[in-house]
Design an enzyme around this catalytic site. Structure first.
Site, mmCIF file in Angstrom:
data_model
loop_
_atom_site.group_PDB
_atom_site.id
_atom_site.type_symbol
_atom_site.label_atom_id
_atom_site.label_comp_id
_atom_site.label_asym_id
_atom_site.label_seq_id
_atom_site.Cartn_x
_atom_site.Cartn_y
_atom_site.Cartn_z
ATOM 1 N N GLU A 177 0.827 -1.224 0.000
ATOM 2 C CA GLU A 177 0.000 0.000 0.000
ATOM 3 C C GLU A 177 0.854 1.265 0.000
ATOM 4 O O GLU A 177 2.077 1.204 0.198
ATOM 5 C CB GLU A 177 -0.946 0.006 1.205
ATOM 6 C CG GLU A 177 -0.211 -0.037 2.543
ATOM 7 C CD GLU A 177 -0.909 0.739 3.648
ATOM 8 O OE1 GLU A 177 -1.314 1.898 3.410
ATOM 9 O OE2 GLU A 177 -1.011 0.195 4.761
ATOM 10 N N LYS A 234 -2.586 -1.467 15.781
ATOM 11 C CA LYS A 234 -2.097 -0.624 16.880
ATOM 12 C C LYS A 234 -3.212 -0.446 17.884
ATOM 13 O O LYS A 234 -4.385 -0.375 17.507
ATOM 14 C CB LYS A 234 -1.732 0.757 16.333
ATOM 15 C CG LYS A 234 -0.476 0.763 15.521
ATOM 16 C CD LYS A 234 0.069 2.181 15.408
ATOM 17 C CE LYS A 234 1.402 2.176 14.710
ATOM 18 N NZ LYS A 234 1.314 2.424 13.273
HETATM 19 N N1 PSU Z 1 -2.430 1.677 10.774
HETATM 20 C C1 PSU Z 1 -1.079 1.673 10.884
HETATM 21 N N2 PSU Z 1 -0.340 2.235 9.894
HETATM 22 C C2 PSU Z 1 -0.918 2.770 8.777
HETATM 23 C C3 PSU Z 1 -2.356 2.762 8.669
HETATM 24 C C4 PSU Z 1 -3.048 2.191 9.695
HETATM 25 O O1 PSU Z 1 -0.554 1.186 11.875
HETATM 26 O O2 PSU Z 1 -0.197 3.290 7.894
HETATM 27 C C5 PSU Z 1 -2.995 3.320 7.429
HETATM 28 C C6 PSU Z 1 -3.338 2.188 6.444
HETATM 29 O O3 PSU Z 1 -3.183 2.673 5.128
HETATM 30 C C7 PSU Z 1 -4.808 1.931 6.728
HETATM 31 C C8 PSU Z 1 -5.301 3.323 7.025
HETATM 32 O O4 PSU Z 1 -5.508 1.337 5.665
HETATM 33 O O5 PSU Z 1 -4.247 3.924 7.772
HETATM 34 C C9 PSU Z 1 -6.600 3.327 7.803
HETATM 35 O O6 PSU Z 1 -7.118 4.608 7.844
HETATM 36 P P1 PSU Z 1 -8.614 4.828 8.406
HETATM 37 O O7 PSU Z 1 -8.534 4.404 9.850
HETATM 38 O O8 PSU Z 1 -8.870 6.290 8.217
HETATM 39 O O9 PSU Z 1 -9.499 3.935 7.597
#
Ligand code: PSU
Ligand code: MN
Length: 301
Positions: free
Chosen positions: A25, A160
């Site tokens: 990603e 996390k």
């Molecule tokens: N959690 C992490 N590192 C990240 C992300 C999440 O520990 O880089 C990023 C990923 O790309 C994930 C996104 O798909 O954040 C999720 O964002 P949201 O919670 O806004 O859907």
């Protein structure tokens, strides 16, 4: 093939020859890590995939095209531009395409593009999930819905604890997403290799995981799989240190009224700052560890 999809020559060749390919990603590059470590990590991930026998397909939206496989210039552009690049999840793709704009893809958007490209395995660091306090904010990542409907297996180091891990597992159960632990029964919590929660199934080899992915496909119903791969013990962080940083980051987010798509990047950046370089080092190691496993699974498919 989808008219908006663009595969790099190397990815196109590997997919058409049926060789192992894994998706990577790009939100992790632009919003998940600071420059220049983000660029170094993106390059190391591609090298790690190749070392383990898989062609890497880093995914992003470039000038409105859904790209699987980026040039080094494109990686550098995403890494240097950082949070100024749009964070692109499922709901953002149609608008970015129509505007011929750029976007760094989240787990959800990367899964969509990987599936279009015929890529079945994807490695990242951590996924989005049910945020703490979601019972009032309704902040639940689109990543979970994507896992429920798109046929891509996502290898991550758990989530996390900026998220509510228990509620995230409940949501995945409701949506019918299998949660696999690689050589563990315990759900890893990203910086630490364990949590208070259990995965659905422990599996001990890439072949065992590949068999489950193949069975899911052959049954002919939609949906992906979540493969959780614990951070190697030597790179894990002390639980107290990381918990304190997360609590502090959550408190600041609430005070500053951070909402919507800004929440995850804000928390990631604050946790990184509050722990100094230490959490970033762990983060890089665990991503590479996941890339190696994803490549081995792709080879076993
Ligand atoms: N959690 C992490 N590192 C990240 C992300 C999440 O520990 O880089 C990023 C990923 O790309 C994930 C996104 O798909 O954040 C999720 O964002 P949201 O919670 O806004 O859907
Ligand atoms: Mn959210």
């Amino acid at each position: 093939m989808n008219q908006y999809l663009k595969l790099s020559p190397a990815v196109e060749k590997a997919v058409s020859e049926g060789r192992p390919v894994i998706a990577l990603e790009s939100t992790i590059i632009s919003h998940g890590m600071p420059y220049p470590q983000n660029l170094e990590t993106a390059r190391l991930c591609e090298a790690e995939a190749r070392k383990n026998g898989a062609e890497p397909a880093t995914v992003a939206v470039i000038h409105g095209q859904l790209c699987a496989g980026l040039t080094d210039e494109e990686l550098e552009y995403l890494a240097k531009t950082g949070p100024q690049v749009a964070k692109a999840s499922r709901r953002d793709l149609p608008v970015l395409i129509a505007r011929k704009a750029d976007g760094a893809t989240t787990v959800a958007a990367t899964m969509i593009i990987a599936a279009m490209a015929g890529i079945r395995v994807f490695a990242t660091g951590g996924i989005g999930g049910v945020h703490r306090g979601a019972e009032t904010t309704m902040d639940i990542s689109a990543d979970l819905e994507e896992l429920a409907q798109t046929p891509v297996a996502v290898v991550c180091a758990g989530a996390k604890s900026i998220l509510d891990l228990g509620l995230t597992l409940e949501y995945l159960e409701t949506k019918g997403v299998p949660v696999i632990g690689y050589r563990t029964k315990t759900l890893p919590a990203f910086y630490t290799y364990e949590s208070d929660f259990s995965v659905d199934y422990r599996m001990d080899s890439p072949k065992e995981i590949a068999d489950a992915i193949n069975a899911q496909r052959k049954m002919g119903y939609p949906g992906g799989m979540l493969i959780t791969d614990p951070i190697p013990a030597e790179y894990a962080m002390p639980k107290k240190v990381i918990d304190a940083a997360i609590e502090q980051a959550l408190k600041e987010a609430a005070e500053q009224g951070i909402k919507g798509k800004a929440t995850t990047p804000f928390l990631l950046a604050r946790v990184c700052e509050l722990t100094g370089g230490e959490s970033l080092k762990s983060n890089i190691k665990l991503v590479l560890n996941n890339v190696a496993l994803a490549a081995q699974i792709a080879a076993a498919l």
